[in-house]
Motif scaffolding. Structure first.
Motif: not given
Length: 515
Positions: A391-404
């Motif tokens: 769920x944490x990883x999903x949040x990072x993906x959805x929020x754009x944090x992973x791409x940043x």
């Protein structure tokens, strides 16, 4: 204002510290934190800072060196992440180095409780393919080498772990826990949480050219479990021979080979896997790394891709390991094979090279005919991955944090790639560099020989405190000697120092590399 680890130094001053005789004028421009971490690491390794030694307070050391406090804090943080130092509250920061100096008192030996001892790091590194370490003992051998003390670790396959987005992860974790329903803490879907499967499908559409439905996604514990599940299912449907690239990852070959009957090698050239040789094996399945072949770094060429897809359309199955496709520097992105022929491609991906291997989170997209079998195998294996990290990883993906985070990593990794190619040019003249345009590693080969085998060179380097992987570990077919060198997790100064050690070892062998 410049970042803390790039604080300018007035080189006309006499700033310095009695502590370890530190002189910031030794540091390269913009590399104060790298320099300080390296000097502290050396002092721990050579025994000047034995376990239990207390380091100066960051404020005091920064004042002595006339640098920003952030420089010292950053250096201490790196050593803490490596397990070499730890905070003790009012007791300050002390050395807890897990690799004691040879002169330090040693505890009495503990009798072994297993019948066969695990081989030492030097024996593992020096073992050629076909040795006992290319059989049942290899997993233990890999663990031995992975845990062996090394002043400079140039092992491939690890991103810049110091850049892990801790703040973003904690922020996402708090948001997830705030909104988490009680029922979400129970046993979930073995395929993975709906939130992560949806986020992965969106991520693959944006970044890898794959159109996928969340129902297609199976969340797994990294590529290792994905290969184990795939091997188990393929064996049950009669596909017990899976061809592999050569050279190709020894680790992935072992994970797959543990479940199936045979993994015949297929040669790789400058265009990728040779499909004519694949046909000659008679195998109906093949494991590939087409976007960035491991370890050579070549990209599967356009004509070769079309030839491979014709082979697959005739009934072949491609297992596509997309292990580090996000990391590219000097070439355009390469679309995944899964996006072209989904019903003949079993796709594997993970965040091991993007965030950290410790998360043990990856995904599979399988042809429909294998999907239920894989879900059943996953259910019987572990009932599904832990839900909270998903769920944490999903949040990072959805929020754009992973791409940043990916945008942050690319220039950092590129600078380290540049440092390694420069070091190879300076210290290994005559070596040929492969695969430098993308990924987290490069490979060097010595076409005219190196004066010793690459396994001997790797063992000698480990004895000097530098860890590398010999290319022959990953090749069963004839191939020039070489080394696989990771750079993403190592500071530029350490990269240069480690490659310099390799150059000295080759010169000491009496047969320097041809220039």
């Amino acid at each position: 204002m410049p970042r803390s680890n790039e604080w300018p130094v007035d080189r006309s001053t006499t700033a310095g510290a009695d502590f370890l005789q530190l002189d910031p004028r030794e540091a390269a421009a913009g590399g104060l934190a790298d320099w300080l971490a390296r000097r502290l690491r050396q002092a721990i390794a050579d025994g000047r800072l034995p376990a239990g030694s207390r380091l100066p307070a960051t404020r005091l050391l920064a004042a002595d060196l006339r640098v920003s406090r952030g420089v010292v804090t950053d250096a201490y943080r790196r050593l803490a992440e490596e397990g070499r130092i730890a905070g003790r509250g009012r007791g300050g920061t002390v050395v807890v180095d897990p690799f004691p100096h040879p002169s330090a008192p040693q505890p009495p030996p503990v009798p072994a409780r297993v019948p066969a001892p695990v081989p030492g790091p030097a024996r593992v590194a020096a073992s050629p393919p076909g040795s006992p370490f290319d059989g049942p003992l290899v997993p233990a051998g890999f663990d031995t080498l992975r845990n062996a003390p090394a002043r400079i670790d140039l092992s491939p396959g690890v991103p810049d772990l110091a850049a892990f987005p801790r703040t973003a992860w904690l922020r996402a974790e708090r948001a997830v826990l705030h909104d988490l329903a009680a029922r979400d803490l129970g046993y979930g879907d073995p395929r993975g949480t709906p939130a992560l499967r949806r986020a992965v499908a969106d991520w693959l559409g944006r970044n890898r050219g794959i159109r996928a439905d969340p129902e297609d996604v199976l969340v797994v514990a990294g590529a290792a479990q994905a290969l184990a599940l795939a091997g188990e299912v393929l064996r049950t449907v009669g596909l017990d021979v899976v061809a592999v690239e050569d050279p190709g990852s020894l680790g992935t070959r072992q994970h797959l080979g543990h479940r199936i009957t045979a993994t015949p090698p297929v040669p790789v050239d400058t265009e990728g896997i040779r499909v004519d040789a694949l046909r000659a094996t008679g195998a109906r399945a093949v494991l590939l790394t087409p976007a960035h072949q491991f370890p050579t770094g070549v990209v599967l060429g356009g004509a070769r891709r079309r030839e491979l897809l014709r082979w697959a359309a005739e009934g072949g199955l491609v297992i596509e390991d997309d292990y580090d496709a996000e990391h590219r520097y000097d070439r355009p992105p390469v679309p995944a094979l899964r996006g072209v022929l989904p019903e003949q491609v079993l796709y594997l991906g993970s965040v091991s090279k993007l965030l950290a291997p410790a998360l043990r989170t990856g995904w599979m997209l399988a042809p429909a005919r294998y999907r239920d079998l894989l879900v059943d195998a996953k259910r019987l294996s572990d009932l599904g991955n832990p839900a909270l990290p998903q769920l944490v990883l999903a949040h990072l993906m959805d929020s754009g944090a992973l791409e940043r985070h990916l945008r942050l990593l690319r220039p950092r990794h590129r600078r380290r790639r540049d440092a390694m190619t420069a070091a190879v040019a300076a210290h290994l003249p005559g070596a040929v560099v492969h695969g430098a345009a993308a990924g987290l590693h490069l490979t060097v080969t010595f076409p005219d020989g190196a004066g010793r085998t690459d396994t001997e060179l790797a063992a000698a380097a480990l004895a000097r405190g530098v860890k590398v992987q010999p290319l022959s570990w990953h090749a069963r077919l004839p191939h020039p000697p070489g080394l696989v060198l990771g750079y993403a997790a190592v500071a530029p100064g350490e990269i240069e120092e480690g490659v310099a050690v390799l150059g000295r070892l080759l010169r000491e062998a009496g047969r320097p590399l041809p220039g």
